[in-house]
Enzyme design. Structure first.
Site, PDB file in Angstrom:
ATOM      1  N   GLY A   1      -7.519   9.487   1.137  1.00 14.36           N
ATOM      2  CA  GLY A   1      -8.799   8.895   0.454  1.00 14.36           C
ATOM      3  C   GLY A   1     -10.158   9.069   1.028  1.00 14.36           C
TER       4      GLY A   1
ATOM      5  N   GLY B   1     -11.708  12.003   0.826  1.00 15.10           N
ATOM      6  CA  GLY B   1     -12.386  13.055   0.336  1.00 15.10           C
ATOM      7  C   GLY B   1     -13.729  12.806  -0.633  1.00 15.10           C
TER       8      GLY B   1
ATOM      9  N   CYS C   1     -12.714  12.178  -4.320  1.00 13.76           N
ATOM     10  CA  CYS C   1     -11.402  11.511  -4.171  1.00 13.76           C
ATOM     11  C   CYS C   1     -11.782   9.999  -4.703  1.00 13.76           C
ATOM     12  CB  CYS C   1     -10.747  11.555  -2.675  1.00 13.76           C
ATOM     13  SG  CYS C   1      -9.765  10.384  -2.693  1.00 13.76           S
TER      14      CYS C   1
HETATM   15  P1  5GP Z   1     -13.898  16.771   1.370  1.00 16.44           P
HETATM   16  O1  5GP Z   1     -14.136  17.792   2.681  1.00 16.44           O
HETATM   17  O2  5GP Z   1     -14.604  17.186   0.145  1.00 16.44           O
HETATM   18  O3  5GP Z   1     -14.464  15.428   1.888  1.00 16.44           O
HETATM   19  O4  5GP Z   1     -12.396  16.574   1.277  1.00 16.44           O
HETATM   20  C1  5GP Z   1     -11.513  17.629   0.582  1.00 16.44           C
HETATM   21  C2  5GP Z   1     -10.110  16.905   0.499  1.00 16.44           C
HETATM   22  O5  5GP Z   1     -10.130  16.086  -0.148  1.00 16.44           O
HETATM   23  C3  5GP Z   1      -9.080  17.948   0.220  1.00 16.44           C
HETATM   24  O6  5GP Z   1      -8.695  19.012   1.242  1.00 16.44           O
HETATM   25  C4  5GP Z   1      -7.932  17.012  -0.218  1.00 16.44           C
HETATM   26  O7  5GP Z   1      -7.357  16.694   0.653  1.00 16.44           O
HETATM   27  C5  5GP Z   1      -8.871  15.997  -1.063  1.00 16.44           C
HETATM   28  N1  5GP Z   1      -8.867  16.099  -2.574  1.00 16.44           N
HETATM   29  C6  5GP Z   1      -9.170  17.123  -3.050  1.00 16.44           C
HETATM   30  N2  5GP Z   1      -8.894  16.733  -4.476  1.00 16.44           N
HETATM   31  C7  5GP Z   1      -8.689  15.469  -4.576  1.00 16.44           C
HETATM   32  C8  5GP Z   1      -8.366  14.543  -5.502  1.00 16.44           C
HETATM   33  O8  5GP Z   1      -8.409  14.781  -6.762  1.00 16.44           O
HETATM   34  N3  5GP Z   1      -7.905  13.352  -5.280  1.00 16.44           N
HETATM   35  C9  5GP Z   1      -7.973  12.856  -4.065  1.00 16.44           C
HETATM   36  N4  5GP Z   1      -7.484  11.986  -3.599  1.00 16.44           N
HETATM   37  N5  5GP Z   1      -7.948  13.856  -2.846  1.00 16.44           N
HETATM   38  C10 5GP Z   1      -8.437  15.033  -3.211  1.00 16.44           C
END
Ligand code: 5GP
Length: 345
Positions: free
Chosen positions: A181, A183, A186
């Site tokens: 959660g 991300g 996300c």
């Molecule tokens: P960020 O670095 O952008 O904060 O987080 C990246 C991570 O978000 C990814 O490695 C993956 O675990 C998560 N993530 C990517 N796409 C999605 C999505 O569509 N839904 C959710 N719940 N998590 C995502």
């Protein structure tokens, strides 16, 4: 129903307390780490930052650039074997230590993984990635993959609690990916109410993993370089980045021009955009748990990488850690009610 009353922390709830240090300059800090993996017994050395396996982050172009800095790219799972072939034919041989093949847990995923590993047996990392790492089927898939590939470093996730970290390590994973959660694209917490503040997840999961000789990746939630330092300070062995590496020339995804300004599309892997692109639309029983955004174009990723690594070296000098490995031991978090000054933002 039960309530846990302990306070759980995110990156925004803490700062790292500076400490007396004998380090004279950031140049004296080494960010390189060497890990020995619990099941394979193999060692890896490099800078433990990983580009996320999203098709607007973990691309072949990203891998070429990041491997030059000894960073890892988890290549997204939507390339065809033919595209892999072209990429591997044109890559230097040490790239195999700096890329992971990503896979889901379906039958087709397993077939493709097997095909790619037959074609490119030198690739070191397999990243078994599902949104919810708490299912029995996932644990079974990790077990089977371990039996089939005793010499590959298996990354498995995502989970956020110590008991599941232990279960996955015992099932055959070497490294557990932690984060539900946090991300940037996300929406799981909005749609489901499920999650765990990322810094506490790191602290608790690292403790569980290190007790067994495994490692963890903090995955998601880093918005600024300081968050990466906090993730390492909390005990993460690796940090995975999506949003911070998105929006660059190497990040894939569409470039959009509006009023003379360039933007790049970035979306979650379970967003409607991703579903439409890769599976022909959203299944009726599902809700999208990811969003689609347009971010101002950031140029070459090499500049961002230098900024991230320079910032991390600076954190190390503030607490007297000559090597990244020492950062956790030298970290004292202070709980805070404020972060940076936003007056000019
Ligand atoms: P960020 O670095 O952008 O904060 O987080 C990246 C991570 O978000 C990814 O490695 C993956 O675990 C998560 N993530 C990517 N796409 C999605 C999505 O569509 N839904 C959710 N719940 N998590 C995502």
């Amino acid at each position: 129903m039960r309530i846990e009353n302990d306070i759980k922390l995110g990156f925004k709830d803490v700062m790292i307390r500076p400490k007396r240090s004998t380090l004279k300059s950031r140049a004296a800090v080494s960010l390189k780490r060497e890990f020995k993996f619990m099941h394979t017994g193999k060692t890896w050395s490099g800078i433990p930052v990983i580009a996320a396996n999203m098709d607007t982050v973990g691309t072949f172009e990203m891998a070429v650039e990041l491997s030059g800095h000894q960073l890892i790219t988890a290549i997204h799972k939507h390339y065809t074997p033919e595209q892999w072939q072209v990429f591997m034919e044109n890559s230097s041989t040490n790239i195999t230590d700096y890329i992971a093949i990503s896979t889901g847990t379906g039958k087709k995923d397993a077939e493709k993984l097997n095909l790619l590993l037959r074609q490119f047996p030198r690739i070191l990392f397999i990243c078994i990635d599902v949104a919810n790492g708490y299912s029995e089927h996932f644990v079974e898939f990790v077990k089977e993959t371990r039996q089939q590939y005793p010499d590959k470093v298996i990354i498995a996730g995502n989970v956020v609690t110590g008991e599941m970290v232990e279960e996955l390590l015992l099932a055959g994973a070497d490294i557990i990916k932690v984060g539900i959660g946090p991300g940037s694209v996300c929406t799981t917490r909005i749609k489901t109410g499920v999650g765990y503040p990322q810094l506490s997840a790191i602290i608790e999961c690292a403790d569980a993993a290190h007790g067994l000789g495994g490692q963890i990746i903090s995955d998601g939630g880093c918005k600024i370089p300081g968050d990466i330092a906090k993730a390492f300070g909390g005990g993460a062995d690796f940090v995975m980045l999506g949003g911070m590496l998105a929006g660059h020339s190497e990040s894939g995804g569409e470039t959009i021009e509006k009023d003379g300004k360039k933007y790049k599309q970035f979306y979650g892997m379970s967003s409607e955009t991703a579903m439409e692109k890769h599976t022909g639309g959203m299944a009726a029983y599902r809700a999208s748990e990811g969003k689609t955004v347009e971010i101002p174009y950031k140029g070459k990723v090499g500049t961002t990488v230098k900024d991230i690594l320079g910032s991390l070296r600076s954190t190390c000098t503030y607490v007297g850690a000559q090597r990244l490995k020492e950062l956790t031991k030298r970290t004292t978090f202070i709980r805070v009610m404020e972060q940076h000054n936003e007056i000019f933002e």
